[in-house]
Design an enzyme around this catalytic site. Structure first.
Site, PDB file in Angstrom:
ATOM      1  N   ARG A   1      11.125  -6.390  -9.316  1.00  0.00           N
ATOM      2  CA  ARG A   1       9.902  -7.159  -9.511  1.00  0.00           C
ATOM      3  C   ARG A   1       8.814  -6.086  -9.534  1.00  0.00           C
ATOM      4  O   ARG A   1       8.676  -5.293  -8.597  1.00  0.00           O
ATOM      5  CB  ARG A   1       9.702  -8.157  -8.378  1.00  0.00           C
ATOM      6  CG  ARG A   1       8.448  -9.053  -8.537  1.00  0.00           C
ATOM      7  CD  ARG A   1       7.227  -8.431  -7.919  1.00  0.00           C
ATOM      8  NE  ARG A   1       6.056  -9.313  -7.943  1.00  0.00           N
ATOM      9  CZ  ARG A   1       4.842  -8.930  -7.585  1.00  0.00           C
ATOM     10  NH1 ARG A   1       4.616  -7.705  -7.161  1.00  0.00           N
ATOM     11  NH2 ARG A   1       3.833  -9.760  -7.632  1.00  0.00           N
TER      12      ARG A   1
ATOM     13  N   TRP B   1       0.847  -1.196   0.000  1.00  0.00           N
ATOM     14  CA  TRP B   1       0.000   0.000   0.000  1.00  0.00           C
ATOM     15  C   TRP B   1       0.880   1.243   0.000  1.00  0.00           C
ATOM     16  O   TRP B   1       0.877   2.057   0.929  1.00  0.00           O
ATOM     17  CB  TRP B   1      -0.944  -0.015   1.191  1.00  0.00           C
ATOM     18  CG  TRP B   1      -1.955  -1.123   1.127  1.00  0.00           C
ATOM     19  CD1 TRP B   1      -2.250  -1.908   0.047  1.00  0.00           C
ATOM     20  CD2 TRP B   1      -2.808  -1.566   2.190  1.00  0.00           C
ATOM     21  NE1 TRP B   1      -3.222  -2.819   0.375  1.00  0.00           N
ATOM     22  CE2 TRP B   1      -3.595  -2.621   1.678  1.00  0.00           C
ATOM     23  CE3 TRP B   1      -2.996  -1.165   3.514  1.00  0.00           C
ATOM     24  CZ2 TRP B   1      -4.543  -3.291   2.446  1.00  0.00           C
ATOM     25  CZ3 TRP B   1      -3.949  -1.824   4.285  1.00  0.00           C
ATOM     26  CH2 TRP B   1      -4.714  -2.881   3.756  1.00  0.00           C
TER      27      TRP B   1
ATOM     28  N   GLU C   1       4.835  -8.595 -12.773  1.00  0.00           N
ATOM     29  CA  GLU C   1       3.717  -9.447 -12.385  1.00  0.00           C
ATOM     30  C   GLU C   1       2.599  -9.237 -13.392  1.00  0.00           C
ATOM     31  O   GLU C   1       2.025  -8.150 -13.470  1.00  0.00           O
ATOM     32  CB  GLU C   1       3.203  -9.069 -10.988  1.00  0.00           C
ATOM     33  CG  GLU C   1       2.011  -9.921 -10.586  1.00  0.00           C
ATOM     34  CD  GLU C   1       1.094  -9.274  -9.554  1.00  0.00           C
ATOM     35  OE1 GLU C   1       0.397  -9.996  -8.856  1.00  0.00           O
ATOM     36  OE2 GLU C   1       1.066  -8.028  -9.456  1.00  0.00           O
TER      37      GLU C   1
ATOM     38  N   ASP D   1       5.115  -4.852  -9.520  1.00  0.00           N
ATOM     39  CA  ASP D   1       3.761  -5.202  -9.125  1.00  0.00           C
ATOM     40  C   ASP D   1       2.756  -4.702 -10.172  1.00  0.00           C
ATOM     41  O   ASP D   1       2.919  -3.625 -10.726  1.00  0.00           O
ATOM     42  CB  ASP D   1       3.474  -4.545  -7.761  1.00  0.00           C
ATOM     43  CG  ASP D   1       2.198  -5.046  -7.137  1.00  0.00           C
ATOM     44  OD1 ASP D   1       2.104  -6.266  -6.916  1.00  0.00           O
ATOM     45  OD2 ASP D   1       1.294  -4.228  -6.864  1.00  0.00           O
TER      46      ASP D   1
ATOM     47  N   ASP E   1      -5.349   5.002  -9.193  1.00  0.00           N
ATOM     48  CA  ASP E   1      -4.540   4.684 -10.369  1.00  0.00           C
ATOM     49  C   ASP E   1      -3.790   5.916 -10.876  1.00  0.00           C
ATOM     50  O   ASP E   1      -4.398   6.902 -11.300  1.00  0.00           O
ATOM     51  CB  ASP E   1      -5.454   4.139 -11.477  1.00  0.00           C
ATOM     52  CG  ASP E   1      -4.668   3.336 -12.487  1.00  0.00           C
ATOM     53  OD1 ASP E   1      -4.337   2.176 -12.187  1.00  0.00           O
ATOM     54  OD2 ASP E   1      -4.356   3.877 -13.560  1.00  0.00           O
TER      55      ASP E   1
END
Ligand SMILES: *[C@@H]1O[C@H](CO)[C@@H](O)[C@H](O)[C@H]1NC(C)=O
Ligand SMILES: *[C@@H]1O[C@H](CO)[C@@H](O)[C@H](O)[C@H]1NC(C)=O
Ligand SMILES: *[C@@H]1O[C@H](CO)[C@@H](O)[C@H](O)[C@H]1NC(C)=O
Ligand SMILES: *[C@@H]1O[C@H](CO)[C@@H](O)[C@H](O)[C@H]1NC(C)=O
Ligand SMILES: *[C@@H]1O[C@H](CO)[C@@H](O)[C@H](O)[C@H]1NC(C)=O
Ligand SMILES: *[C@@H]1O[C@H](CO)[C@@H](O)[C@H](O)[C@H]1NC(C)=O
Ligand SMILES: *[C@@H]1O[C@H](CO)[C@@H](O)[C@H](O)[C@H]1NC(C)=O
Length: 537
Positions: A223, A105, A249, A225, A194
């Site tokens: 990595r 978060w 991801e 998200d 967003d």
């Protein structure tokens, strides 16, 4: 018995790899241990506490805790870790989904998350990893920030403080690509606003940030998200600024196309291999659909559709899917499926706690604290150590990581795969012995070639017509066969190897059945697997 006619010439040819960023090249041979910082290790000196995952709050793991417990990871053979996001999160009152112990978060990526330590602590962790020759992959979230309202969001604690940098609220409608890109993740309880990643100011400021962030902390890889929730064209310039390997991801199922489109020069270096995860799960979990057909299909499709399967992130568990052991309690289902991930194309990733047979279902039960396990040297820990030791040896001494995997045998009982000169025979039958169950494999090797099964250290000898046959009268254990004369220097199967290899070439194939030495077996079920001659044409 299934016999596949294959072109040995094609199999033995080293796969000519199309040039890509040097950083992806450097990651190809690595193996990754995935960590949720809050759950991996308490800083030394802390009282040993319990952690109730259902409370969805902080349990006390830190970057210092990770640094103080790197031996556990390195002794298992891993050459990299991936840690959960390190940037500043929402710090307000507890939400309907608890507190941001997971780090996803994010509000202000320009600051670190003080819950997990100081700037020095993060630097010390990374310095120590590099001293050990290991890489750090950091999880980052740029698609969204967490706010507390969809109607009147307060961005004052966020990296982008003005509402004009965000898309207006709409809930994501999955399957609508535009909606997935511009609408908001989360829900009314935990809205994830967003960021408008098409805004040139956003692109510029994110670019500056990632360049400085990677350089400041000497990060080796990212990595990313929710990568598919940002427009594809955002990633190449962003990752160029980062200057390191980017693995995104792209959440998905067995369908290859929607995931494969996110890897390549117009997208990301790599993505997490959700199609292969889904196919392995559906083939190997017990109980499960035992769908070996789907695994065959996904394997073939992945080969033709991904830009480069050798740098995909292979996994059987992560923080968003149920633990393998929740789906399948049979240990051999795990060992066989895990061997796919290590011995075929791609970078193996093991989610912390899998080696302790953690069994939580989905979020939040799959984020157990590791410390109650006592970091025990379990059978799974030892199995992973063996896989890493073989893979690291091959990576160190050959171009094995770049060679293309091929399926030699595909049957309802399982598969045999070949990568470089390593044959892995991976059955789906599970632990119970099955009299008569077997997998026959046409190898690329001459009759009488000595092979060593590195899991048991038994010697096998290739039979007539280049055949070998794995039999499961004592249960469905995985088999990894390496030409015996190629093992020297690996530290695997120790002196036994030298002794057996000396006889290998001369051995009479009919006398080539060796009984496993129990002490050499790392598996809970020791099997007698025989290298038999198959007389089939
Ligand atoms: C897809 O989502 C976008 C953004 O919310 C919306 O404007 C568009 O109408 C949707 N398309 C369809 C076919 O529903
Ligand atoms: C996102 O930013 C782009 C570029 O500034 C702009 O054209 C577009 O209208 C913005 N989208 C929204 C929904 O504000
Ligand atoms: C196996 O998976 C394929 C592809 O997803 C599907 O069409 C088929 O129905 C599945 N078979 C079984 C036995 O579940
Ligand atoms: C899977 O998770 C659920 C929910 O946490 C739990 O009730 C169940 O016992 C777990 N199954 C196994 C096999 O551990
Ligand atoms: C923490 O306590 C549990 C038992 O409650 C023990 O099994 C475990 O080894 C301890 N962990 C550490 C890291 O000392
Ligand atoms: C784990 O146990 C095995 C078998 O006893 C041993 O060979 C190995 O060194 C141990 N690993 C660690 C890290 O202690
Ligand atoms: C591989 O190489 C690294 C660094 O060169 C070394 O630390 C490691 O022991 C080697 N591993 C094996 C299994 O050969």
């Amino acid at each position: 018995m299934l016999h596949f006619s294959i072109s040995l010439g094609v199999l033995l040819l080293a796969w000519v790899y199309s040039a890509s960023a040097a950083t992806a090249d450097e990651w190809r041979g690595r193996s990754i241990y995935q960590i949720i910082t809050d759950r991996y290790a308490l800083p030394s000196g802390s009282a040993n506490t319990t952690c109730d995952t259902t409370r969805q709050t902080f349990c006390g793991g830190t970057w210092k805790g990770i640094r103080d417990n790197l031996d556990y990871i390195q002794k298992m053979g891993f050459t990299a870790i991936w840690i959960s996001p390190v940037n500043k999160n929402y710090e307000g009152p507890r939400t309907a989904y608890g507190d941001p112990y997971h780090g996803y978060w994010v509000q202000d990526i320009s600051q670190l998350n003080s819950k997990f330590g100081t700037e020095d602590d993060l630097n010390d962790l990374i310095t120590e990893l590099h001293r050990r020759g290991m890489y750090i992959m950091v999880d980052i979230v740029v698609n969204h920030v967490m706010v507390t309202s969809t109607t009147n969001p307060d961005y004052s604690n966020c990296f982008f403080k003005d509402a004009s940098f965000y898309h207006p609220y709409c809930p994501i409608v999955y399957g609508n690509a535009t909606s997935e890109e511009v609408c908001w993740f989360g829900d009314e309880k935990v809205p994830l606003a967003d960021v408008n990643t098409s805004n040139p100011t956003v692109i510029e400021r994110y670019g500056q940030w990632i360049e400085e962030f990677v350089q400041k902390y000497k990060i080796d890889g990212l990595r990313i998200d929710a990568a598919k929730h940002v427009q594809k064209s955002f990633w190449p310039p962003f990752c160029k600024k980062a200057g390191v390997f980017c693995m995104g991801e792209v959440f998905g199922g067995a369908e290859v196309d929607p995931v494969a489109e996110w890897q390549g020069p117009d997208a990301l270096d790599s993505v997490l291999n959700f199609p292969m995860y889904t196919a392995l799960r559906d083939a190997y979990t017990i109980p499960g659909p035992a769908n070996t057909t789907q695994l065959d299909q996904v394997f073939a499709e992945a080969k033709s559709k991904f830009h480069d399967t050798t740098v995909l992130g292979n996994f059987l568990e992560n923080h968003d899917v149920p633990r393998w052991h929740n789906l399948s309690v049979d240990p051999q289902s795990l060992y066989n499926a895990m061997t796919w991930n290590f011995m075929s194309d791609g970078i193996p990733i093991v989610y912390y706690g899998q080696e302790q047979s953690f069994s939580g279902s989905g979020d939040p039960n799959n984020r157990e604290a590791l410390w109650p396990s006592g970091y025990a040297n379990t059978t799974s820990y030892q199995y992973i150590t063996t896989l890493n030791q073989l893979r690291n040896f091959l990576v160190n001494t050959t171009d094995w990581a770049k060679q293309e995997t091929n399926i030699l045998t595909s049957s309802p009982t399982g598969f045999a795969i070949l990568k470089g000169s390593i044959i892995s025979i991976l059955t789906t039958i599970g632990s119970p012995p099955q009299e008569g169950a077997h997998i026959s494999v046409k190898t690329p090797f001459e009759t009488a070639t000595a092979l060593t099964n590195v899991i048991t250290c038994q010697q096998w000898v290739v039979g007539a017509n280049r055949m070998i046959d794995a039999q499961y009268s004592l249960g469905g254990v995985p088999t990894i066969l390496v030409p015996s004369d190629q093992l020297s220097g690996s530290g695997l199967c120790g002196t036994d190897l030298a002794e057996i290899a000396g006889n290998g070439g001369k051995a009479d194939a009919l006398n080539a059945a060796f009984v496993a030495r129990p002490s050499a077996s790392v598996l809970s079920l020791t099997a007698v697997l025989m290298a038999a001659i198959a007389f089939a044409a």
